[in-house]
Structure formats: C-alpha cells, structure tokens
Design an enzyme around this catalytic site. Structure first.
Site, PDB file in Angstrom:
ATOM      1  N   CYS B  86       1.108  -0.717   0.158  1.00  0.00           N
ATOM      2  CA  CYS B  86      -0.107  -0.399   0.156  1.00  0.00           C
ATOM      3  C   CYS B  86       0.517   1.638  -0.190  1.00  0.00           C
ATOM      4  O   CYS B  86       1.761   1.379  -1.093  1.00  0.00           O
ATOM      5  CB  CYS B  86      -0.833   0.013   0.920  1.00  0.00           C
ATOM      6  SG  CYS B  86      -2.338   1.249   1.289  1.00  0.00           S
ATOM      7  N   HIS B 203      -3.380  -5.382   0.684  1.00  0.00           N
ATOM      8  CA  HIS B 203      -2.825  -6.416   1.727  1.00  0.00           C
ATOM      9  C   HIS B 203      -2.432  -7.035   2.684  1.00  0.00           C
ATOM     10  O   HIS B 203      -3.621  -7.842   3.293  1.00  0.00           O
ATOM     11  CB  HIS B 203      -4.043  -5.167   3.517  1.00  0.00           C
ATOM     12  CG  HIS B 203      -3.371  -3.542   3.593  1.00  0.00           C
ATOM     13  ND1 HIS B 203      -2.311  -3.303   3.830  1.00  0.00           N
ATOM     14  CD2 HIS B 203      -4.106  -2.554   2.196  1.00  0.00           C
ATOM     15  CE1 HIS B 203      -2.639  -2.355   3.978  1.00  0.00           C
ATOM     16  NE2 HIS B 203      -3.037  -1.583   3.060  1.00  0.00           N
ATOM     17  N   GLU B 205      -0.908  -8.936   4.559  1.00  0.00           N
ATOM     18  CA  GLU B 205      -0.612  -8.341   6.014  1.00  0.00           C
ATOM     19  C   GLU B 205      -1.581  -8.169   6.831  1.00  0.00           C
ATOM     20  O   GLU B 205      -1.968  -9.013   8.191  1.00  0.00           O
ATOM     21  CB  GLU B 205       0.182  -7.946   6.610  1.00  0.00           C
ATOM     22  CG  GLU B 205      -0.003  -6.545   7.058  1.00  0.00           C
ATOM     23  CD  GLU B 205      -0.877  -5.287   5.780  1.00  0.00           C
ATOM     24  OE1 GLU B 205      -0.404  -5.830   4.339  1.00  0.00           O
ATOM     25  OE2 GLU B 205      -0.562  -4.702   6.016  1.00  0.00           O
TER      26      GLU B 205
END
Lengths: 79, 229
Positions: B86, B203, B205
């Site tokens: 990002c 994302h 994660e």
C-alpha cells in the site's frame, strides 16, 4: 532573496479525474463553455540569489517537488 | 528468516505486518525506525501501509529521503528482499525501486473492501508458494492506488512477467468492475527486474490469519520463507 512560484500539473497524457469531476460540476452550473479543467499544485518559496539559483530550483522540482513520471512543472521568479 | 518493518510517522499497518511475521509465521521481526539507517541485519524489509509523513506533497515523496529508505535502497541494490504494501508500494515507486507511480483512484474515493487477485507469475521469491493463476482474496484500503506508467514500461513489465498480481473477480476474470481503482492493465502488484522487490496495493498482512476473514495473504509470506530456506 527571490520569490519563486512553482506550478505542478498532471501530465496531459494522464486523465485528471479530479479535473474531470470539477469540469462536470461547472457544466452543471451552466458554464458550458469550460473545457480542459486540470487541477494541480502551487508552491511558493523564497530562494537565495546566486549564479546557481535557477539550477537549484530545477533540481528541487525534479528531486522532490514534482514526480516527473506523472507530473510536469514550471516556475516563475519574481526578482 | 529475520524481517524488519519500517515505522514512519504516519505508518498504520506496521503492527499488522509485525503481527503477521511474529505470530502467524513465527519468525523474528524488528521495527526499523525511519530516522535510523541501521537495518539491523534483517533478511527482508517490509515497507508498511499508512500515510507516511502525512502523505504530504505526494504519497511516499518525503519517506523516500528518510535514512531508513536510503539504507533500504542500498539493501535492495545488493539483492535484498523488500516488500512494499500500500503506502509502501507508493514509497518504492517514489524511490525508483519500482517504475511508474500511484495516482488518485479513478472513482475519486478512498476504497476499503475485499478484492480478488490473480497470481500471474509464481517464479519469484514472493509467489513461490502460490500456484499459477491462483486467486486470492485480500483487502484494499487506499485513495491513491491507480497504477500508471508509460507504454514502454508497461510493455517491459509484461514481457518480463514482472506483473505478479492483477485485480480480477472471484473466478479470476478481469472485468471493468473487478478493477477497484482504474489501475493500468488491472495491475495490483509489480516486481523489480531482479524480482527481489515487490510492491502491491492490497494488504496480504491483513489477510494472513483466518480470524481476519481470509488467510489467503499468508501465501506471500510463506513464499518468502520457502525461497529463503
């Protein structure tokens, strides 16, 4: 010291989505003759005089103030 | 495999990345302060999501010149693994570790939702645990995620299989509505020429633990471990 005005705009090849939306709003208000609305950035600063002044302004623009992948810049110096 | 997560003023996904590495993968991880040039001998640097330096001027423009990013640039030049997520992707483009730039979403809005990605190249350190064409579901949360580059760069990225992820719908089809931000060629993530640097807007994660709604993003981190060991 010289006063410097830097203008940064998206490259013409890129769609300026913000400009397009604003242009649509202007048309809606009845200003139908408005075209090519482009939104950019305007930066003011004072820069020390000297033989390198313009070279430094261009360097600052190219290193940090503008991203030449997506933007063009121009500047004016008020002596 | 030791990971480092850079913390800039304004980072807000640093803890998500830290959690994923430490608690999901069980690997050692350290925070790397933006003002320090010491990368603490990590094997992979994660440039996290957020709004580094308030996203002032342009997303990633100021972060590029931080001591931690200058050190990361040198680290990457020597072949070090760097993952930018990002805002991290924006920082890597501003740093010229990756070509092109991220601009305002076509829809003008910040988009926060689950999307699907198609894995386009599995022969990289970041995608080795995925299968060719595998669809993964991960979230996006960005206002400036439209990837742009000139035609020459796009041709080069495509020819060298450096586009690792493209936006698609749940069955892998690329449609106008599956592209959430107007990215050129549906690009969601690209790698450097040596494939040691990956930048992506979604994302992984935040989708590495089933408790978060999807664990599909974990495969990107598992790929790094597979590559390393």
């Amino acid at each position: 010291m010289a006063q410097v005005k830097v203008y940064i705009t998206l490259k013409p090849s890129l769609l300026d989505a913000q400009g397009k939306v604003v242009q649509g709003a202007l048309h809606q208000l009845g200003y139908e003759g408005v075209e090519q609305v482009r939104i950019g950035k305007y930066i003011e600063m004072t820069v020390a005089d000297g033989p390198q002044r313009d070279a430094h302004i261009m360097e600052m623009c190219e290193k940090l103030l503008a991203n030449l992948v997506i933007e063009d810049y121009r500047y004016e110096v008020i002596e | 495999m030791k990971f480092g997560v850079i913390k800039f003023p304004g980072s807000n996904c640093d803890q998500d990345a830290y959690y994923t590495v430490k608690d999901v993968l069980g690997q050692p991880v350290e925070y790397l302060w933006h003002g320090d040039s010491d990368l603490k001998a990590v094997d992979c640097v994660i440039v996290p999501g957020g709004f580094s330096y308030g996203d002032y001027l342009r997303c990633g423009a100021i972060a590029r010149f931080s001591p931690a990013m200058i050190a990361t640039h040198e680290f990457a030049a020597k072949g070090g693994l760097v993952l930018g997520i990002c805002n991290g992707f924006q920082v890597l483009c501003e740093s010229h570790l990756l070509p092109g730039a991220l601009v305002r979403n076509d829809g003008q809005k910040f988009v926060c939702k689950q999307i699907h990605l198609r894995t386009e190249n599995t022969d990289t350190p970041f995608t080795g645990a995925l299968s060719p064409g595998q669809i993964i579901q991960v979230p996006i949360a960005h206002g400036e995620g439209k990837y742009v580059c000139d035609e020459a760069v796009l041709a080069e990225l495509d020819a060298a299989n450096r586009i690792l992820f493209r936006y698609c719908d749940a069955d892998g089809t690329r449609t106008e509505t599956s592209n959430p931000n107007g990215s050129t060629d549906d690009i969601a993530g690209i790698a450097s020429a040596n494939f040691n640097v990956l930048g992506l807007m979604p994302h992984p994660e935040r989708a590495a633990d089933p408790a978060l709604g999807s664990a599909d993003g974990r495969a990107i981190f598992e790929s790094l471990l597979k590559f390393w060991h």
